[in-house]
Design a protein around this motif. Sequence first.
Motif, PDB file in Angstrom:
ATOM      1  N   SER A  28       0.796  -1.227   0.000  1.00 57.14           N
ATOM      2  CA  SER A  28       0.000   0.000   0.000  1.00 57.14           C
ATOM      3  C   SER A  28       0.829   1.277   0.000  1.00 57.14           C
ATOM      4  CB  SER A  28      -0.949   0.008   1.199  1.00 57.14           C
ATOM      5  OG  SER A  28      -0.205  -0.045   2.408  1.00 57.14           O
ATOM      6  N   VAL A  29       2.090   1.210   0.437  1.00 52.88           N
ATOM      7  CA  VAL A  29       2.907   2.418   0.481  1.00 52.88           C
ATOM      8  C   VAL A  29       4.115   2.352  -0.449  1.00 52.88           C
ATOM      9  CG1 VAL A  29       2.172   3.013   2.815  1.00 52.88           C
ATOM     10  CG2 VAL A  29       4.243   1.668   2.489  1.00 52.88           C
ATOM     11  N   GLY A  30       4.434   1.192  -0.988  1.00 50.96           N
ATOM     12  CA  GLY A  30       5.562   1.041  -1.902  1.00 50.96           C
ATOM     13  C   GLY A  30       6.879   0.841  -1.170  1.00 50.96           C
ATOM     14  N   GLY A  31       7.825   0.244  -1.869  1.00 54.75           N
ATOM     15  CA  GLY A  31       9.158   0.046  -1.314  1.00 54.75           C
ATOM     16  C   GLY A  31       9.323  -1.209  -0.498  1.00 54.75           C
ATOM     17  N   GLY A  32       8.285  -2.039  -0.379  1.00 56.93           N
ATOM     18  CA  GLY A  32       8.377  -3.271   0.394  1.00 56.93           C
ATOM     19  C   GLY A  32       9.074  -4.379  -0.377  1.00 56.93           C
ATOM     20  N   THR A  33       9.407  -5.452   0.334  1.00 63.05           N
ATOM     21  CA  THR A  33      10.067  -6.612  -0.269  1.00 63.05           C
ATOM     22  C   THR A  33       9.408  -7.881   0.239  1.00 63.05           C
ATOM     23  OG1 THR A  33      12.183  -5.443  -0.367  1.00 63.05           O
ATOM     24  CG2 THR A  33      12.262  -7.839  -0.535  1.00 63.05           C
ATOM     25  N   LEU A  34       9.119  -8.785  -0.681  1.00 67.61           N
ATOM     26  CA  LEU A  34       8.654 -10.123  -0.334  1.00 67.61           C
ATOM     27  C   LEU A  34       9.757 -11.081  -0.731  1.00 67.61           C
ATOM     28  CD1 LEU A  34       6.567 -12.182   0.615  1.00 67.61           C
ATOM     29  CD2 LEU A  34       5.574 -12.117  -1.688  1.00 67.61           C
ATOM     30  N   THR A  35      10.297 -11.807   0.243  1.00 64.83           N
ATOM     31  CA  THR A  35      11.401 -12.738   0.007  1.00 64.83           C
ATOM     32  C   THR A  35      10.931 -14.160   0.231  1.00 64.83           C
ATOM     33  OG1 THR A  35      13.013 -11.093   0.725  1.00 64.83           O
ATOM     34  CG2 THR A  35      13.730 -13.392   0.734  1.00 64.83           C
ATOM     35  N   LEU A  36      11.215 -15.025  -0.739  1.00 68.51           N
ATOM     36  CA  LEU A  36      10.973 -16.456  -0.605  1.00 68.51           C
ATOM     37  C   LEU A  36      12.326 -17.137  -0.478  1.00 68.51           C
ATOM     38  CD1 LEU A  36       8.357 -15.382  -2.097  1.00 68.51           C
ATOM     39  CD2 LEU A  36       8.139 -17.706  -2.958  1.00 68.51           C
ATOM     40  N   GLU A  37      12.595 -17.720   0.692  1.00 68.84           N
ATOM     41  CA  GLU A  37      13.839 -18.447   0.901  1.00 68.84           C
ATOM     42  C   GLU A  37      13.738 -19.826   0.264  1.00 68.84           C
ATOM     43  OE1 GLU A  37      14.478 -18.472   5.146  1.00 68.84           O
ATOM     44  OE2 GLU A  37      15.324 -16.441   5.105  1.00 68.84           O
ATOM     45  N   ALA A  38      14.852 -20.539   0.184  1.00 73.49           N
ATOM     46  CA  ALA A  38      14.904 -21.858  -0.449  1.00 73.49           C
ATOM     47  C   ALA A  38      13.805 -22.772   0.090  1.00 73.49           C
ATOM     48  CB  ALA A  38      16.270 -22.492  -0.221  1.00 73.49           C
ATOM     49  N   GLY A  39      13.033 -23.352  -0.816  1.00 71.88           N
ATOM     50  CA  GLY A  39      11.974 -24.279  -0.443  1.00 71.88           C
ATOM     51  C   GLY A  39      10.668 -23.627  -0.034  1.00 71.88           C
ATOM     52  N   ALA A  40      10.594 -22.316  -0.030  1.00 70.46           N
ATOM     53  CA  ALA A  40       9.378 -21.606   0.391  1.00 70.46           C
ATOM     54  C   ALA A  40       8.300 -21.704  -0.686  1.00 70.46           C
ATOM     55  CB  ALA A  40       9.689 -20.141   0.675  1.00 70.46           C
ATOM     56  N   ILE A  41       7.044 -21.706  -0.239  1.00 66.57           N
ATOM     57  CA  ILE A  41       5.895 -21.757  -1.147  1.00 66.57           C
ATOM     58  C   ILE A  41       4.943 -20.623  -0.777  1.00 66.57           C
ATOM     59  CG2 ILE A  41       3.909 -23.083  -1.946  1.00 66.57           C
ATOM     60  CD1 ILE A  41       5.515 -25.627  -1.242  1.00 66.57           C
ATOM     61  N   LEU A  42       4.604 -19.815  -1.783  1.00 67.09           N
ATOM     62  CA  LEU A  42       3.571 -18.799  -1.653  1.00 67.09           C
ATOM     63  C   LEU A  42       2.361 -19.310  -2.412  1.00 67.09           C
ATOM     64  CD1 LEU A  42       2.370 -15.993  -1.051  1.00 67.09           C
ATOM     65  CD2 LEU A  42       3.561 -15.155  -3.095  1.00 67.09           C
ATOM     66  N   GLU A  43       1.261 -19.549  -1.685  1.00 69.32           N
ATOM     67  CA  GLU A  43       0.028 -20.035  -2.297  1.00 69.32           C
ATOM     68  C   GLU A  43      -1.012 -18.929  -2.310  1.00 69.32           C
ATOM     69  OE1 GLU A  43      -0.341 -24.760  -1.246  1.00 69.32           O
ATOM     70  OE2 GLU A  43      -1.332 -23.346   0.067  1.00 69.32           O
ATOM     71  N   PHE A  44      -1.781 -18.902  -3.381  1.00 70.89           N
ATOM     72  CA  PHE A  44      -2.925 -18.002  -3.456  1.00 70.89           C
ATOM     73  C   PHE A  44      -4.197 -18.828  -3.451  1.00 70.89           C
ATOM     74  CE2 PHE A  44       0.246 -15.151  -5.461  1.00 70.89           C
ATOM     75  CZ  PHE A  44       0.123 -14.090  -4.588  1.00 70.89           C
ATOM     76  N   ASP A  45      -5.237 -18.311  -2.765  1.00 64.50           N
ATOM     77  CA  ASP A  45      -6.543 -18.970  -2.763  1.00 64.50           C
ATOM     78  C   ASP A  45      -7.016 -19.173  -4.193  1.00 64.50           C
ATOM     79  OD1 ASP A  45      -6.588 -18.856   0.010  1.00 64.50           O
ATOM     80  OD2 ASP A  45      -7.872 -17.100   0.081  1.00 64.50           O
ATOM     81  N   ASP A  46      -7.761 -20.236  -4.413  1.00 70.41           N
ATOM     82  CA  ASP A  46      -8.370 -20.483  -5.726  1.00 70.41           C
ATOM     83  C   ASP A  46      -9.689 -19.722  -5.777  1.00 70.41           C
ATOM     84  OD1 ASP A  46      -9.084 -21.413  -8.188  1.00 70.41           O
ATOM     85  OD2 ASP A  46      -9.497 -23.464  -7.538  1.00 70.41           O
ATOM     86  N   THR A  47      -9.572 -18.399  -5.832  1.00 73.01           N
ATOM     87  CA  THR A  47     -10.705 -17.492  -5.800  1.00 73.01           C
ATOM     88  C   THR A  47     -10.489 -16.384  -6.822  1.00 73.01           C
ATOM     89  OG1 THR A  47     -11.018 -17.904  -3.430  1.00 73.01           O
ATOM     90  CG2 THR A  47     -11.941 -15.866  -4.288  1.00 73.01           C
ATOM     91  N   ALA A  48     -11.554 -15.955  -7.466  1.00 68.81           N
ATOM     92  CA  ALA A  48     -11.439 -14.831  -8.407  1.00 68.81           C
ATOM     93  C   ALA A  48     -10.851 -13.623  -7.684  1.00 68.81           C
ATOM     94  CB  ALA A  48     -12.804 -14.482  -8.984  1.00 68.81           C
ATOM     95  N   GLY A  49      -9.886 -12.955  -8.312  1.00 64.85           N
ATOM     96  CA  GLY A  49      -9.269 -11.775  -7.731  1.00 64.85           C
ATOM     97  C   GLY A  49      -8.070 -12.062  -6.856  1.00 64.85           C
ATOM     98  N   ALA A  50      -7.694 -13.324  -6.691  1.00 63.62           N
ATOM     99  CA  ALA A  50      -6.538 -13.664  -5.870  1.00 63.62           C
ATOM    100  C   ALA A  50      -5.247 -13.341  -6.623  1.00 63.62           C
ATOM    101  CB  ALA A  50      -6.570 -15.145  -5.503  1.00 63.62           C
ATOM    102  N   GLY A  51      -4.187 -13.109  -5.871  1.00 59.61           N
ATOM    103  CA  GLY A  51      -2.881 -12.863  -6.470  1.00 59.61           C
ATOM    104  C   GLY A  51      -2.318 -11.520  -6.046  1.00 59.61           C
ATOM    105  N   PHE A  52      -1.436 -10.999  -6.870  1.00 62.95           N
ATOM    106  CA  PHE A  52      -0.812  -9.707  -6.609  1.00 62.95           C
ATOM    107  C   PHE A  52      -1.753  -8.619  -7.101  1.00 62.95           C
ATOM    108  CE2 PHE A  52       2.649 -12.744  -7.083  1.00 62.95           C
ATOM    109  CZ  PHE A  52       3.452 -12.443  -5.996  1.00 62.95           C
TER     110      PHE A  52
END
Length: 97
Positions: A28-52
């Motif tokens: 919402s403010v910009g400049g953030g970081t999302l880090t996925l380390e080795a073996g990490a999983i980011l899942e999104f709901d199976d719903t319309a509008g899900a994701g970034f």
Amino acid sequence: MSSALDLAGVTHTITTDTTETYLTVTDSVGGGTLTLEAGAILEFDDTAGAGFLSTSEAFTLMVTGTADSWCYIKSANSYPDNRWTLPPSATTVNATR
């Protein structure tokens, strides 16, 4: 339905061999970081509008998988009915593998 992850200009790390599930990821403010380390999983709901969310300010997506420990961004459903939204074009994506 899972919650939203708002980076809000800070760093959020999905640690090694961990799965986190969200409806949406935004910054919402910009400049953030999302880090996925080795073996990490980011899942999104199976719903319309899900994701970034396309309304996100610029943020950085760091994926630090290895040859033996891959990272994944995927739907929470093996056979999803809804596609998740890719990061907005303002997002910087860095990946080691």
